[in-house]
Scaffold this motif. Sequence first.
Motif, PDB file in Angstrom:
ATOM      1  N   GLN A   1      36.775  32.829  45.792  1.00  0.00           N
ATOM      2  CA  GLN A   1      36.537  33.952  44.887  1.00  0.00           C
ATOM      3  C   GLN A   1      36.963  33.569  43.478  1.00  0.00           C
ATOM      4  O   GLN A   1      38.040  32.995  43.280  1.00  0.00           O
ATOM      5  CB  GLN A   1      37.344  35.173  45.338  1.00  0.00           C
TER       6      GLN A   1
ATOM      7  N   VAL B   1      38.419  34.293  39.781  1.00  0.00           N
ATOM      8  CA  VAL B   1      39.411  35.209  39.231  1.00  0.00           C
ATOM      9  C   VAL B   1      39.390  35.076  37.713  1.00  0.00           C
ATOM     10  O   VAL B   1      39.509  33.979  37.163  1.00  0.00           O
ATOM     11  CB  VAL B   1      40.826  34.912  39.769  1.00  0.00           C
TER      12      VAL B   1
ATOM     13  N   SER C   1      38.833  40.045  39.947  1.00  0.00           N
ATOM     14  CA  SER C   1      37.830  39.164  40.522  1.00  0.00           C
ATOM     15  C   SER C   1      36.568  39.189  39.675  1.00  0.00           C
ATOM     16  O   SER C   1      36.322  40.112  38.899  1.00  0.00           O
ATOM     17  CB  SER C   1      37.487  39.604  41.946  1.00  0.00           C
TER      18      SER C   1
ATOM     19  N   MET D   1      31.207  33.484  44.483  1.00  0.00           N
ATOM     20  CA  MET D   1      31.660  34.246  45.642  1.00  0.00           C
ATOM     21  C   MET D   1      31.068  33.614  46.896  1.00  0.00           C
ATOM     22  O   MET D   1      29.857  33.647  47.118  1.00  0.00           O
ATOM     23  CB  MET D   1      31.221  35.710  45.519  1.00  0.00           C
TER      24      MET D   1
ATOM     25  N   ARG E   1      41.112  30.623  45.157  1.00  0.00           N
ATOM     26  CA  ARG E   1      40.759  31.340  43.942  1.00  0.00           C
ATOM     27  C   ARG E   1      40.400  30.358  42.829  1.00  0.00           C
ATOM     28  O   ARG E   1      41.188  29.481  42.488  1.00  0.00           O
ATOM     29  CB  ARG E   1      41.909  32.248  43.505  1.00  0.00           C
TER      30      ARG E   1
ATOM     31  N   THR F   1      37.086  45.757  40.293  1.00  0.00           N
ATOM     32  CA  THR F   1      37.258  44.322  40.535  1.00  0.00           C
ATOM     33  C   THR F   1      38.731  43.924  40.556  1.00  0.00           C
ATOM     34  O   THR F   1      39.052  42.741  40.665  1.00  0.00           O
ATOM     35  CB  THR F   1      36.545  43.490  39.456  1.00  0.00           C
TER      36      THR F   1
ATOM     37  N   ARG G   1      42.647  43.283  41.594  1.00  0.00           N
ATOM     38  CA  ARG G   1      43.356  42.797  42.769  1.00  0.00           C
ATOM     39  C   ARG G   1      44.843  42.954  42.508  1.00  0.00           C
ATOM     40  O   ARG G   1      45.370  42.446  41.524  1.00  0.00           O
ATOM     41  CB  ARG G   1      43.063  41.316  43.001  1.00  0.00           C
TER      42      ARG G   1
END
Length: 389
Positions: free
Chosen positions: A141, A143, A175, A180, A204, A287, A289
């Motif tokens: 993912q 970041v 994110s 992805m 990440r 988005t 986290r």
Amino acid sequence: MARQGRMSAMRIGALVPARMGSKRLPGKNIIELGGVPLVCRTLDILLQSGVFADVTVSTESPVVAELVRSRYPAGEVAVLPRPESLAGDDAPLHLVAEHYAENRPDLQWLGLFMPTFPFRTADRLREAAAAIHTGHALRVQAVRPEQHWDRDYFYPAAGGFAPVFAGFPNLLRFSSTSYMLWRRETPRFQAMYMGYRLGEREYRLDVGLAETLDIDDAADLALARRILAGARYGLTPATTTAVGPYFVQTPAGADVAAFLRWLGPELLADPASPPLLLQKPRPPLFTARLVSDLPELHFLNPEAKDHTWSPRYIQTANTAHCLPIYQQSPVWRIIPRDAPQHQPPEPVDRSSLGQPAAAADHLIPAARARFVADMEGEAFYEGPYRLED
């Protein structure tokens, strides 16, 4: 003698969803940037990276299909026609991904790459593939570089604005869907259903700001054209000035006195109740986290959750269906010099996490809020991102 198994090569597939139904920027997936249609910019980088066993465009549009087939041999890029059930504005993106997976049973990993991110890099994709080939990651993912406080987010409530998050402050990372990828067995939240916490077995990618630019409207397209022409795009540095009972935070080099005049003496009269400078969240709160774990993703009350991750947004992943949320500006703010946050920290009390609280008990009166959008026409204004030619 024990038989030794042989691990097969990891096969990674790339899905590029490319509908023609955009309303904010009609036909955006095939709009040209630097003479290249956006969908082709994405396809070119995917192919250049050399890490994908399959690259496929999913579309309901004959126009998109013909464009792709005219520019790429079938052995390089495939076109997967969507069924009618996945052709509408509200077609859930996860079902589009599932449709791709069903048609590619030999892939161990899947990646989803929206065509509207024009500044991905082949090196970043190779970094993702290297993480995948270790065998440890379940997801990859991107970041973004920003970090913001969860206390800076508010939603409209009767008489003013209520904070989205309750409890103790947390820092948020954000994110980006620019990169992805996930192991076939762990789409969406399946890794958590298997017992993994947020961040466990997730690699990440720390990406640059330009890589996260998602072209959604004409302003985004204009920004992309300037970046392509060589402009540097980055976070606006902030500076803090002590003025009377306040710390005044502004973009570096801004006219602090002009900013205070714009606010006016009435809003600055009570240091215990400084004004809020609210803006549309950049990046969007959905988005965000939390740096710790999902159990601490708690909300002030159920209404805040509906604003942040509205049921229709969760179903469709269409940002047009998000309800209003505001963020306190990261670069324009008034902070009391004797604020409680400046005192030594107290022990964390987790006993009330997840318990709804009445918005009225935490309400910021509407009279205390000003909107950054109303300041944008002022000569001293500068936004949270800086673009320099």
